[in-house]
Design an enzyme around this catalytic site. Structure first.
Site, PDB file in Angstrom:
ATOM      1  N   GLY A   1       0.837  -1.204   0.000  1.00 59.20           N
ATOM      2  CA  GLY A   1       0.000   0.000   0.000  1.00 59.20           C
ATOM      3  C   GLY A   1       0.867   1.247   0.000  1.00 59.20           C
ATOM      4  N   ILE A   2       0.253   2.325   0.402  1.00 59.16           N
ATOM      5  CA  ILE A   2       0.914   3.619   0.319  1.00 59.16           C
ATOM      6  C   ILE A   2       1.405   4.031   1.708  1.00 59.16           C
ATOM      7  CG2 ILE A   2      -1.328   4.770   0.587  1.00 59.16           C
ATOM      8  CD1 ILE A   2      -0.362   6.948  -1.230  1.00 59.16           C
ATOM      9  N   GLY A   3       2.539   4.743   1.776  1.00 51.80           N
ATOM     10  CA  GLY A   3       2.941   5.348   3.044  1.00 51.80           C
ATOM     11  C   GLY A   3       4.205   4.775   3.655  1.00 51.80           C
ATOM     12  N   ALA A   4       4.446   5.196   4.893  1.00 48.67           N
ATOM     13  CA  ALA A   4       5.710   4.886   5.560  1.00 48.67           C
ATOM     14  C   ALA A   4       5.856   3.393   5.863  1.00 48.67           C
ATOM     15  CB  ALA A   4       5.800   5.691   6.856  1.00 48.67           C
ATOM     16  N   ILE A   5       4.759   2.737   6.200  1.00 49.28           N
ATOM     17  CA  ILE A   5       4.882   1.325   6.601  1.00 49.28           C
ATOM     18  C   ILE A   5       5.299   0.435   5.429  1.00 49.28           C
ATOM     19  CG2 ILE A   5       3.563  -0.666   7.471  1.00 49.28           C
ATOM     20  CD1 ILE A   5       2.239   1.392   9.400  1.00 49.28           C
TER      21      ILE A   5
ATOM     22  N   GLU B   1      -1.393  -2.763  -6.755  1.00 49.08           N
ATOM     23  CA  GLU B   1      -2.167  -1.639  -7.290  1.00 49.08           C
ATOM     24  C   GLU B   1      -1.234  -0.479  -7.617  1.00 49.08           C
ATOM     25  OE1 GLU B   1      -5.282  -0.574  -4.659  1.00 49.08           O
ATOM     26  OE2 GLU B   1      -4.696   1.535  -4.644  1.00 49.08           O
TER      27      GLU B   1
ATOM     28  N   GLY C   1      -7.718   0.030  -2.809  1.00 48.79           N
ATOM     29  CA  GLY C   1      -7.640  -1.390  -3.179  1.00 48.79           C
ATOM     30  C   GLY C   1      -7.464  -2.313  -1.991  1.00 48.79           C
TER      31      GLY C   1
HETATM   32  N1  COA Z   1      -7.946   8.170  15.895  1.00 51.21           N
HETATM   33  C1  COA Z   1      -7.655   9.464  15.694  1.00 51.21           C
HETATM   34  N2  COA Z   1      -6.788   9.888  14.743  1.00 51.21           N
HETATM   35  C2  COA Z   1      -6.217   8.956  13.982  1.00 51.21           C
HETATM   36  C3  COA Z   1      -6.484   7.590  14.145  1.00 51.21           C
HETATM   37  C4  COA Z   1      -7.387   7.197  15.154  1.00 51.21           C
HETATM   38  N3  COA Z   1      -7.671   5.924  15.374  1.00 51.21           N
HETATM   39  N4  COA Z   1      -5.743   6.899  13.245  1.00 51.21           N
HETATM   40  C5  COA Z   1      -5.060   7.801  12.537  1.00 51.21           C
HETATM   41  N5  COA Z   1      -5.324   9.034  12.982  1.00 51.21           N
HETATM   42  C6  COA Z   1      -4.731  10.275  12.499  1.00 51.21           C
HETATM   43  C7  COA Z   1      -3.212  10.235  12.691  1.00 51.21           C
HETATM   44  O1  COA Z   1      -2.825  10.657  13.979  1.00 51.21           O
HETATM   45  C8  COA Z   1      -2.742  11.153  11.605  1.00 51.21           C
HETATM   46  O2  COA Z   1      -2.926  12.496  12.012  1.00 51.21           O
HETATM   47  P1  COA Z   1      -1.704  13.535  11.947  1.00 51.21           P
HETATM   48  O3  COA Z   1      -1.324  13.562  10.479  1.00 51.21           O
HETATM   49  O4  COA Z   1      -2.311  14.795  12.457  1.00 51.21           O
HETATM   50  O5  COA Z   1      -0.648  12.935  12.814  1.00 51.21           O
HETATM   51  C9  COA Z   1      -3.728  10.912  10.482  1.00 51.21           C
HETATM   52  O6  COA Z   1      -4.905  10.361  11.088  1.00 51.21           O
HETATM   53  C10 COA Z   1      -3.189   9.948   9.438  1.00 51.21           C
HETATM   54  O7  COA Z   1      -2.882   8.707  10.025  1.00 51.21           O
HETATM   55  P2  COA Z   1      -1.655   7.836   9.517  1.00 51.21           P
HETATM   56  O8  COA Z   1      -1.777   6.506  10.098  1.00 51.21           O
HETATM   57  O9  COA Z   1      -0.369   8.575   9.724  1.00 51.21           O
HETATM   58  O10 COA Z   1      -1.941   7.798   7.959  1.00 51.21           O
HETATM   59  P3  COA Z   1      -1.162   7.096   6.792  1.00 51.21           P
HETATM   60  O11 COA Z   1      -0.719   8.155   5.883  1.00 51.21           O
HETATM   61  O12 COA Z   1      -0.160   6.110   7.280  1.00 51.21           O
HETATM   62  O13 COA Z   1      -2.346   6.318   6.073  1.00 51.21           O
HETATM   63  C11 COA Z   1      -4.390   5.098   6.037  1.00 51.21           C
HETATM   64  C12 COA Z   1      -3.057   5.310   6.750  1.00 51.21           C
HETATM   65  C13 COA Z   1      -5.134   3.969   6.741  1.00 51.21           C
HETATM   66  C14 COA Z   1      -5.248   6.353   6.124  1.00 51.21           C
HETATM   67  C15 COA Z   1      -4.096   4.727   4.565  1.00 51.21           C
HETATM   68  O14 COA Z   1      -3.290   3.571   4.521  1.00 51.21           O
HETATM   69  C16 COA Z   1      -5.370   4.462   3.762  1.00 51.21           C
HETATM   70  O15 COA Z   1      -5.954   5.372   3.252  1.00 51.21           O
HETATM   71  N6  COA Z   1      -5.807   3.192   3.651  1.00 51.21           N
HETATM   72  C17 COA Z   1      -7.026   2.821   2.929  1.00 51.21           C
HETATM   73  C18 COA Z   1      -6.767   2.565   1.472  1.00 51.21           C
HETATM   74  C19 COA Z   1      -5.784   1.460   1.227  1.00 51.21           C
HETATM   75  O16 COA Z   1      -5.417   0.700   2.098  1.00 51.21           O
HETATM   76  N7  COA Z   1      -5.338   1.336   0.007  1.00 51.21           N
HETATM   77  C20 COA Z   1      -4.397   0.277  -0.313  1.00 51.21           C
HETATM   78  C21 COA Z   1      -3.704   0.370  -1.566  1.00 51.21           C
HETATM   79  S1  COA Z   1      -2.785   1.883  -1.861  1.00 51.21           S
END
Ligand code: COA
Length: 442
Positions: A215-219, A238, A336
Site C-alpha cells: 500500500g501507500i505510506g511509511a509502513i 495496485e 484497493g
Molecule cells: N484516531 C484518531 N486519529 C487517527 C487515528 C485514530 N484511530 N488513526 C489515525 N489518525 C490520524 C493520525 O494521527 C494522523 O494524524 P496527523 O497527520 O495529524 O498525525 C492521520 O490520522 C493519518 O494517520 P496515519 O496513520 O499517519 O496515515 P497514513 O498516511 O499512514 O495512512 C491510512 C493510513 C489507513 C489512512 C491509509 O493507509 C489508507 O488510506 N488506507 C485505505 C486505502 C488502502 O489501504 N489502500 C491500499 C492500496 S494503496
C-alpha cells in the site's frame, strides 16, 4: 503515417480545448500523478464559463483548486478517494465521496452508473504508430476515457511510456494539447523507529518466492527496507513507489517465481519521484494494466504466496478494520485494500497483513479499540481480516474466536492502553483475561 495529420488537426490550446466542456457535464480527471495539470488549470482560470460541472477524481495529487469554496457554483467534486487537498471540501459538504472497491471503479463508467461526458487525461507523446501511453496511471483512467463522449488529452513529453494494456491511439482523442513539465511527484515518506519495527514484523511473514502488494505510506516503505535478504520476490500491486526500484536493482525482486505474469511486475498506477518514472519508461519488466484486471481478487489470487500489506486507522477487538474514516469523518477511501485482502486470502499460501502503529494522535489514542469510533466505516470486515501487525508484534486472527482475537490484539496494543482494553474484554466476555490466557498457553 495518417495519424500525424490527424494529430495536427486535433492540436489546439488548453483554453480552446476546454471550451468543449459544457455546464452540467460530468468530467473524469486523469488519476493521481497523471493529472492533466494544464487542462485542470484552464478549467479553474475559466471558471465563469461553467456552472455545475461535476469533476470526478480519485487520489488527487494536484492542488485541488476546484474544491475551494469560491468554485462551488462552477464545479462539484465527486471523490472516489479523499486526500489532503480534497478532505475539507468533503467534510464541509461541497464534495461527495462515493464508496466503491477500486477494482469496480471502471465498471461505474463502463456500465453507466456514472455517465462520463468528458475525460481529460495526460499521456505520453505518440510512438511511431500513433499510440500514446497512459504512463503512470492506467487504473480507471483508461475505462473512463473509453466510456467518455469526448476525450481531451494533454501530451506531456515527461510522461513515461509504460508498457502493457496502457495505450490510447491518437484517433481516439478528440482534442489534444502539448505540454512539457515534470510529473507530480510523491516524495519518499520519513520512516521512524516505530515504522521500522512494524516493517521488520511484516517482513518476517514474507517467504522467499512471495509476490507482494504494498500500500501507500511509511509502513510499506519500511517493509521494503527489511526485504533485502529475501530471494525471488515478485510484484503484483495496485500502486508502486520509489522503494521498489532499489529492490529490483538489488536482484531481490526478480519476479521469477510468479505464477501469473512470470518475470513481470504488474501495477495499475505509480506514484514516486523521477527515479521511479525513469525506471518504468519503456521498461518491459513493468507492465501497467487497468485496475479492473490488476485489482480483481480472482486475478490477484492466481499469485501463489501472495502477500498484501496495507494500513488502517482503527481495529476493534473483533478484528473489524476501519481504514478510511475517523468516526464520521471520511478521511481517505477504501482504495484497493479489500481487493488485496481478499485476493491474497484466496491465493494458495497467501497472507493479508494490516499493519499500523499501535497509537495515533501523538500517542494519545490507541488504534486497537474496544469499539470502532461512532460512525466509522468498516473497511476490512472481521470475516476477511488475517494478520494485524503493530510495533509490538503480530496478531494472527484468522480462525480465532472472538475471545481469542481480542486477546491476540490486546497483546500487540500499546502498553499504556492494555489495562483498559483488558477491562473491556473481561466485561464483554464475562471472563478473566489472565485466566483464559493461561488456559490457552497450557
Ligand atoms: N484516531 C484518531 N486519529 C487517527 C487515528 C485514530 N484511530 N488513526 C489515525 N489518525 C490520524 C493520525 O494521527 C494522523 O494524524 P496527523 O497527520 O495529524 O498525525 C492521520 O490520522 C493519518 O494517520 P496515519 O496513520 O499517519 O496515515 P497514513 O498516511 O499512514 O495512512 C491510512 C493510513 C489507513 C489512512 C491509509 O493507509 C489508507 O488510506 N488506507 C485505505 C486505502 C488502502 O489501504 N489502500 C491500499 C492500496 S494503496
Amino acid at each position: 503515417m495518417e495519424w500525424k495529420k490527424d494529430y495536427l488537426n486535433k492540436l489546439t490550446t488548453a483554453d480552446n480545448a476546454t471550451t468543449y466542456i459544457k455546464s452540467g457535464d460530468t468530467v473524469v480527471i486523469g488519476h493521481a500523478c497523471a493529472e492533466p495539470t494544464t487542462l485542470v488549470n484552464s478549467l479553474i482560470d475559466n471558471k465563469d464559463r461553467y456552472k455545475d460541472v461535476e469533476l470526478i477524481h480519485m487520489v488527487a495529487m494536484g492542488k485541488g483548486a476546484y474544491t475551494q469554496p469560491e468554485m462551488s457554483q462552477h464545479f462539484r467534486h465527486k471523490a472516489l478517494f479523499v486526500g489532503g487537498c480534497t478532505r475539507t471540501s468533503v467534510i464541509e459538504g461541497r464534495a461527495d465521496y462515493t464508496p466503491c472497491f477500486f477494482y469496480e471503479v471502471p465498471s461505474l463508467f463502463k456500465e453507466n452508473y456514472i455517465g462520463v461526458d468528458v475525460s481529460i487525461i495526460q499521456v505520453s507523446p505518440p510512438d511511431a504508430h500513433g499510440y500514446c501511453s497512459y504512463g503512470v496511471s492506467v487504473d480507471y483512467t483508461k475505462a473512463a476515457t473509453e466510456s467518455a463522449k469526448l476525450v481531451i488529452a494533454e501530451i506531456n513529453n515527461h510522461m513515461p511510456r509504460t508498457i502493457g494494456d496502457s495505450f490510447i491511439h491518437v484517433s481516439e482523442i478528440d482534442h489534444l494539447i502539448e505540454s512539457s513539465y515534470p510529473l507530480i511527484e510523491l516524495s519518499p515518506p520519513s520512516i521512524g523507529e516505530i515504522e521500522k519495527k512494524i516493517g521488520a514484523h511484516c517482513a518476517s511473514l514474507v517467504e522467499d518466492g512471495s509476490t507482494l502488494q504494498l500500500g501507500i505510506g511509511a509502513i510499506p516503505d519500511a517493509v521494503l527496507m527489511f526485504l533485502k535478504d529475501k530471494k525471488d520476490l515478485g510484484i503484483h500491486s495496485e500502486m508502486l513507489s520509489d522503494g521498489i526500484v532499489d529492490l529490483y536493482n538489488a536482484g531481490v525482486v526478480n519476479n521469477s517465481k510468479k505464477t501469473i505474469h512470470k518475470d513481470k511486475m504488474i501495477a495499475t498506477f505509480l506514484m514516486g519521484t523521477q527515479k521511479l518514472y525513469d525506471f518504468v519508461h519503456d521498461n518491459p519488466v513493468m507492465e501497467m494494466r487497468p485496475v479492473d484486471y490488476v485489482n480483481h481478487p480472482t486475478v490477484i489470487m492466481q499469485n501463489h504466496k501472495m502477500v498484501s500489506i496495507n494500513s488502517c486507522i482503527q481495529v476493534d477487538l473483533m478484528g473489524q478494520v476501519a481504514s478510511e474514516s475517523i468516526g464520521l469523518v471520511q478521511f481517505t477511501g477504501v482504495g484497493g485494500q479489500v481487493d488485496y485482502v481478499r485476493g491474497a486470502t484466496m491465493a494458495k499460501d497467501g497472507k493479508s497483513i494490516i499493519a499500523m502503529p499501535s497509537t495515533a494522535a501523538s500517542g494519545k489514542v490507541s488504534r486497537i479499540a474496544p469499539f470502532l469510533d461512532h460512525g466509522a466505516a468498516v473497511t476490512t470486515s472481521r470475516n476477511d481480516v488475517n494478520y494485524v501487525v503493530t510495533e509490538y508484534g503480530i496478531a494472527h486472527l484468522k480462525g480465532k474466536s472472538l475471545k481469542d482475537r481480542g486477546r491476540a490484539l490486546i497483546n500487540i496494543a500499546h502498553p499504556d492502553f492494555k489495562e483498559s482494553l483488558i477491562t473491556e474484554w473481561e466485561k464483554r466476555f464475562n471472563d478473566d483475561f489472565e485466566k483464559v490466557f493461561l488456559e490457552r498457553v497450557i
